[in-house]
Design a protein around this motif. Sequence first.
Motif, short mmCIF file in Angstrom:
data_model
loop_
_atom_site.label_atom_id
_atom_site.label_comp_id
_atom_site.label_asym_id
_atom_site.label_seq_id
_atom_site.Cartn_x
_atom_site.Cartn_y
_atom_site.Cartn_z
N GLY A 1 0.82 -1.20 0.00
CA GLY A 1 0.00 0.00 0.00
C GLY A 1 0.85 1.24 0.00
N GLU A 2 0.20 2.39 0.13
CA GLU A 2 0.88 3.67 0.14
C GLU A 2 0.29 4.57 1.21
OE1 GLU A 2 1.92 5.15 -4.09
OE2 GLU A 2 0.07 3.98 -4.28
N ILE A 3 1.16 5.41 1.80
CA ILE A 3 0.74 6.36 2.83
C ILE A 3 1.02 7.77 2.30
CG2 ILE A 3 1.02 7.11 5.21
CD1 ILE A 3 0.08 4.25 5.09
N PHE A 4 -0.01 8.60 2.28
CA PHE A 4 0.13 9.98 1.80
C PHE A 4 -0.44 10.97 2.81
CE2 PHE A 4 1.03 8.01 -2.16
CZ PHE A 4 1.67 8.96 -2.95
N CYS A 5 0.18 12.15 2.88
CA CYS A 5 -0.28 13.23 3.73
C CYS A 5 -1.17 14.15 2.90
CB CYS A 5 0.91 14.01 4.28
SG CYS A 5 0.42 15.42 5.29
N PRO B 1 -4.75 -2.11 0.69
CA PRO B 1 -5.82 -1.19 1.10
C PRO B 1 -5.84 0.02 0.16
CG PRO B 1 -3.91 -0.79 2.44
CD PRO B 1 -3.57 -1.94 1.53
N GLY B 2 -4.90 0.07 -0.79
CA GLY B 2 -4.78 1.23 -1.67
C GLY B 2 -3.97 2.31 -0.98
N VAL B 3 -4.40 3.55 -1.16
CA VAL B 3 -3.72 4.68 -0.54
C VAL B 3 -4.40 4.99 0.79
CG1 VAL B 3 -3.14 7.13 -0.76
CG2 VAL B 3 -3.04 5.65 -2.76
N ILE B 4 -3.61 5.10 1.84
CA ILE B 4 -4.14 5.54 3.14
C ILE B 4 -3.69 6.99 3.31
CG2 ILE B 4 -4.03 5.25 5.64
CD1 ILE B 4 -3.57 2.26 5.16
N TYR B 5 -4.66 7.85 3.56
CA TYR B 5 -4.37 9.28 3.71
C TYR B 5 -4.24 9.66 5.18
CZ TYR B 5 -5.52 9.85 -1.21
OH TYR B 5 -5.53 9.75 -2.57
N LEU B 6 -3.26 10.48 5.46
CA LEU B 6 -3.07 11.06 6.79
C LEU B 6 -3.46 12.52 6.72
CD1 LEU B 6 0.43 9.61 7.79
CD2 LEU B 6 -1.84 8.68 8.28
N GLY B 7 -4.04 13.00 7.80
CA GLY B 7 -4.41 14.41 7.89
C GLY B 7 -3.87 15.01 9.17
#
Length: 171
Positions: A45-49, A155-161
């Motif tokens: 997967g990937e983690i993006f802000c 899970p695809g891309v998981i976004y962080l905020g």
Amino acid sequence: MAPKFVLVALVSVLVLFVGAIPTKVSAVTAVTAPTPTYSAISIVGEIFCKSCKLPGYVDYLHASPVNGVLVRVSCFDKNRNYISKHTSSIAGGFFYLTWPDVAYFNPKLCGVYVDWSPMSYCSEATYGPSPIGGAELYLVTEKNVTGGTEATYSPGVIYLGAPKGAVCPNS
């Protein structure tokens, strides 16, 4: 003469049909598709802000990849025991791990979680609806490998905020 011939023909046809009717009714059992068995399972997967424009910002995602995020994949096994495995995201926000309990892996009983982010201003994960929480896993590929079939889930891309009150350093 014609009516007698027609009557004999109708009786013959009726005997054929009645003979074809089963005398016993048997119950039909539902057939379920066999669950695939894999020799190896990978989870990627990937983690993006989503909050900040950081190095590596991707315009079409309106987000930046985050390195060093602690990612946990947790699943229930066949005995309803909770099993977890951890990894960290690398350059580009990518993470990868292999699942150890291949025989009893069920992606519907798994969730992907962000346990820690190196950036306090980008640490709150947003997940879609999932029966056990976290991000759901979806089958991406299956391929034949020596000794069996390898499945890759994501899970695809998981976004962080940003948590409440946090501010990006470049704002």
